[in-house]
Structures are given as C-alpha cells and as structure tokens.
Design a protein around this motif. Structure first.
Motif, short mmCIF file in Angstrom:
data_model
loop_
_atom_site.label_atom_id
_atom_site.label_comp_id
_atom_site.label_asym_id
_atom_site.label_seq_id
_atom_site.Cartn_x
_atom_site.Cartn_y
_atom_site.Cartn_z
N ALA A 199 0.81 -1.31 -0.14
CA ALA A 199 0.05 0.14 0.09
C ALA A 199 0.99 1.38 -0.13
CB ALA A 199 -1.01 -0.02 1.23
N SER A 200 0.29 2.53 -0.33
CA SER A 200 0.92 3.77 -0.38
C SER A 200 0.33 4.79 0.37
CB SER A 200 1.36 4.23 -1.74
OG SER A 200 0.28 4.30 -2.38
N LEU A 201 -0.94 4.49 0.72
CA LEU A 201 -1.95 5.75 1.15
C LEU A 201 -2.40 4.78 2.53
CD1 LEU A 201 -2.88 8.52 1.31
CD2 LEU A 201 -5.11 7.29 -0.01
N GLY A 202 -2.23 5.63 3.52
CA GLY A 202 -2.69 5.19 5.09
C GLY A 202 -3.25 6.28 5.73
N PRO A 221 -4.82 11.37 6.13
CA PRO A 221 -4.29 10.50 5.14
C PRO A 221 -2.86 11.00 4.96
CG PRO A 221 -5.76 12.13 4.01
CD PRO A 221 -5.83 12.41 5.42
N VAL A 222 -1.98 9.84 4.63
CA VAL A 222 -0.44 10.04 4.36
C VAL A 222 -0.27 8.99 3.26
CG1 VAL A 222 0.14 11.25 6.56
CG2 VAL A 222 0.29 8.60 6.51
N ALA A 251 -3.92 1.23 7.18
CA ALA A 251 -4.30 0.97 6.00
C ALA A 251 -5.10 -0.23 5.24
CB ALA A 251 -2.60 0.88 5.16
N ASP A 252 -5.51 0.01 4.26
CA ASP A 252 -6.24 -1.16 3.72
C ASP A 252 -6.41 -1.07 2.38
OD1 ASP A 252 -8.47 0.82 2.84
OD2 ASP A 252 -8.73 1.06 5.00
N CYS A 277 10.17 8.66 -2.34
CA CYS A 277 8.83 8.52 -2.80
C CYS A 277 7.77 9.02 -2.18
CB CYS A 277 8.45 6.90 -3.26
SG CYS A 277 8.28 6.00 -1.66
N LEU A 278 7.81 9.39 -1.05
CA LEU A 278 6.88 10.03 -0.20
C LEU A 278 6.38 11.53 -0.40
CD1 LEU A 278 8.17 8.39 3.45
CD2 LEU A 278 6.27 7.37 1.78
#
Length: 134
Positions: free
Chosen positions: A23-26, A40-41, A73-74, A104-105
C-alpha cells in the motif's frame, strides 16, 4: 484462523507488514487539541516502521511527533466484498531524510519545510476479509 468477532482471517505480524508494503496510502490517528484526528498520508515501510512526510508546521506534525499514535491502511475490492486492513500502534519520532524508501513519499520536487515521521511497530493487527459466498 478466523477471529472471534467475525472480522475475517486474523493475520500474523509478518503478513501484516507484507500487506503494508503493498500500500502507499494510509491514515494516521493522533490527538489534536485534545480530540482525535485522522490524516491520510503517503507512506513507506522501512524495516518494521511506517515512515511518512509531513509539513513541519502542521497539526499532524505537532500532534504526532513524540506521541503514541495509531496507523491504518487497507485495500478492498470495489464492492467491498474482499480485502484487508492493518492497524498498528507506535510512538512517532522524527526520522532522518536518508531513510531508504523515503524519496517516494513527497511527490513535490522540494522537501523544504517537510519532516519525516517514523512509527515503529509496537503492536500490529490485521484481517483479510472475504464476504463473497463460495
């Protein structure tokens, strides 16, 4: 193993970390002005910690730095019939910019005014859910 409250297949620590790496968004859950807050981050998993960029003057930075926070995250199918979620707790601390995976963040070209927070995994839980009948 199915958990005792019907949330699906309970995942172990390594399965949770493996899913987080996909995942990349949590979401970070922290305290702001004595109230719960969620932001969200974009994040990366570095070793056994979640690392994310945040503006230095933001409520998230002020509320999360050096505090115990939750992170979630999901990933679910469009019909929400199948998917997974992972939740963790840890004390967020400032992280050096040279952590692997941090570039990448922050999609913006300049990192000016950004800090990186790191949440080492103290406790973690996750579930894989499938609501479709066979």
């Amino acid at each position: 193993m199915v958990d005792d409250v019907g949330f699906g297949l309970l995942l172990d620590r390594q399965q949770c970390l493996a899913l987080l790496r996909t995942a990349s968004l949590g979401r970070v859950i922290f305290t702001h002005r004595a109230m719960p807050a969620v932001r969200p981050v974009r994040f990366a998993v570095v070793d056994e910690a979640v690392v994310f960029a945040v503006p230095a003057g933001s409520p998230l930075y002020a509320g999360a730095r050096d505090a115990v926070v939750a992170f979630e995250a999901d990933d679910f199918a469009d019909d929400f019939g199948a998917g997974w979620y992972v939740s963790l707790l840890g004390r967020a601390t400032e992280s050096p910019v040279d952590d692997a995976g941090v570039a990448c963040l922050c999609p913006c070209p300049a990192l000016n005014g950004r800090r990186f927070l790191r949440i080492p995994v103290e406790t973690i839980t996750g579930h894989r859910i499938s609501c479709h009948s066979a």
